[in-house]
Enzyme design. Structure first.
Site, PDB file in Angstrom:
ATOM      1  N   ASP A 112       0.828  -1.209   0.000  1.00 15.23           N
ATOM      2  CA  ASP A 112       0.000   0.000   0.000  1.00 15.23           C
ATOM      3  C   ASP A 112       0.863   1.260   0.000  1.00 15.23           C
ATOM      4  O   ASP A 112       2.030   1.238   0.403  1.00 15.23           O
ATOM      5  CB  ASP A 112      -0.856   0.052   1.279  1.00 15.23           C
ATOM      6  CG  ASP A 112      -1.985  -0.958   1.254  1.00 15.23           C
ATOM      7  OD1 ASP A 112      -2.020  -1.805   0.350  1.00 15.23           O
ATOM      8  OD2 ASP A 112      -2.838  -0.888   2.163  1.00 15.23           O
ATOM      9  N   HIS A 254       3.959  -2.123   3.084  1.00 15.56           N
ATOM     10  CA  HIS A 254       3.961  -0.800   2.454  1.00 15.56           C
ATOM     11  C   HIS A 254       5.259  -0.603   1.685  1.00 15.56           C
ATOM     12  O   HIS A 254       6.334  -0.738   2.279  1.00 15.56           O
ATOM     13  CB  HIS A 254       3.789   0.289   3.528  1.00 15.56           C
ATOM     14  CG  HIS A 254       2.490   0.196   4.255  1.00 15.56           C
ATOM     15  ND1 HIS A 254       2.284  -0.701   5.280  1.00 15.56           N
ATOM     16  CD2 HIS A 254       1.317   0.843   4.071  1.00 15.56           C
ATOM     17  CE1 HIS A 254       1.037  -0.576   5.710  1.00 15.56           C
ATOM     18  NE2 HIS A 254       0.422   0.350   4.991  1.00 15.56           N
TER      19      HIS A 254
HETATM   20 NI    NI Z   1      -2.444   3.200   3.370  1.00 18.52          NI
END
Ligand code: NI
Length: 287
Positions: A112, A254
């Site tokens: 993400d 991430h």
């Molecule tokens: Ni996020």
């Protein structure tokens, strides 16, 4: 090289088949712990020689009490005709069960908040080297200046998902604004790849099911969350994921942090060793 690879693979399959037989055996209440220990410790997790079909298992790996042994597993991963089932199943039944149990374990790595100019590039390089596909839930406002990374994701077989334009909490917005957040990112991706995003990872995991946009999005949450953004310690991230992951899981990371990218590539290496294969989210949930 090819045949080396083949036999290596055969050894891995036979080794996992053996573990599965042991597991089936354990369920029927027969205590085989002595045999298991002996067979495994003798050849140290079944070497390639031990399972090669043109060379039967060494005599000392054959079972000492007539129960399951490395010799019972052939190079093709099936149970030999002379295996003595103790649970009443025929060898054919066993072979059927084995085929099912040998389905490769799968996980989906998801990233993400990117693309990030430096770390997403490093991640793409590492994934390409390992021939692994992942899913990227990109933030629209991070795409500008990083179009080349989106193009690479597409060309290199990754799935590109949507993480809104401004990384906002969808459920705090009006339905219309929420749709705009998703649509803007989808449009940017479409300009580069030629198609819209179909999957959305709502920031903070907060999705609004009542949203009525002119397009349909499939929300994707996760199973394993190592909270990688809370630490710069890649070891800790690796440890958290490996301690939690199971077949069929979606792992949340991430590509916005150096430590997360380092951890991700180590997770790929470790899980590959454990027999996992990496698929994109659509492959995992639409099967
Ligand atoms: Ni996020």
């Amino acid at each position: 090289m090819k045949s080396l690879f083949f036999w290596g693979l055969t050894a891995i399959l036979a080794s996992s088949a053996y573990k599965d037989i042991v597991r089936i055996g354990a369920a029927d209440g027969v205590d085989r712990s002595g045999t298991e220990t002996a067979a495994v410790s003798k050849d140290g997790s079944l070497s390639a020689e031990a399972v090669s079909p043109d060379q039967n298992a060494p005599a000392d790996t054959a079972s000492e009490n007539g129960s399951l042994s490395a010799g019972a597993v052939q190079g093709d991963g099936k149970v030999a005709a002379d295996a003595t089932p103790e649970d009443g199943n025929t060898p054919a039944d066993r072979a059927g069960e084995l085929v099912e149990l040998q389905e490769p374990k799968q996980v989906a790595l998801t990233f993400d908040d990117g693309p990030h100019k430096i770390y997403t590039r490093e991640l793409l390089d590492g994934l390409a080297e390992r021939k692994v596909h992942a899913t990227f839930f990109v933030v629209g406002k991070n795409i500008e200046g990083n179009e080349e990374l989106i193009e690479r994701m597409e060309q290199e077989g990754h799935l590109i998902g949507n993480h809104t334009y401004d990384h906002v909490k969808i459920c705090d917005l009006s339905g219309e604004d929420a749709c705009v957040q998703v649509e803007k990112t989808s449009a940017l991706v479409r300009e580069i790849t030629g198609h819209d995003t179909e999957f959305v990872r709502p920031p903070f995991g907060a999705w609004n099911k009542e949203m009525e946009c002119s397009f349909v999005m499939i929300p994707v949450l996760w199973d394993v969350d190592p909270l990688d953004w809370t630490t710069k310690n890649a070891d800790l991230v690796v440890q958290r994921v490996l301690g939690d992951v199971e077949n069929g899981d979606i792992i949340l990371l991430h590509d916005f942090y150096e430590s997360s990218v380092k951890a991700a590539l180590r997770i790929v290496d470790e899980l590959s060793k454990q027999g996992y294969e990496f698929v994109t989210v659509d492959e995992l949930i639409l099967e």
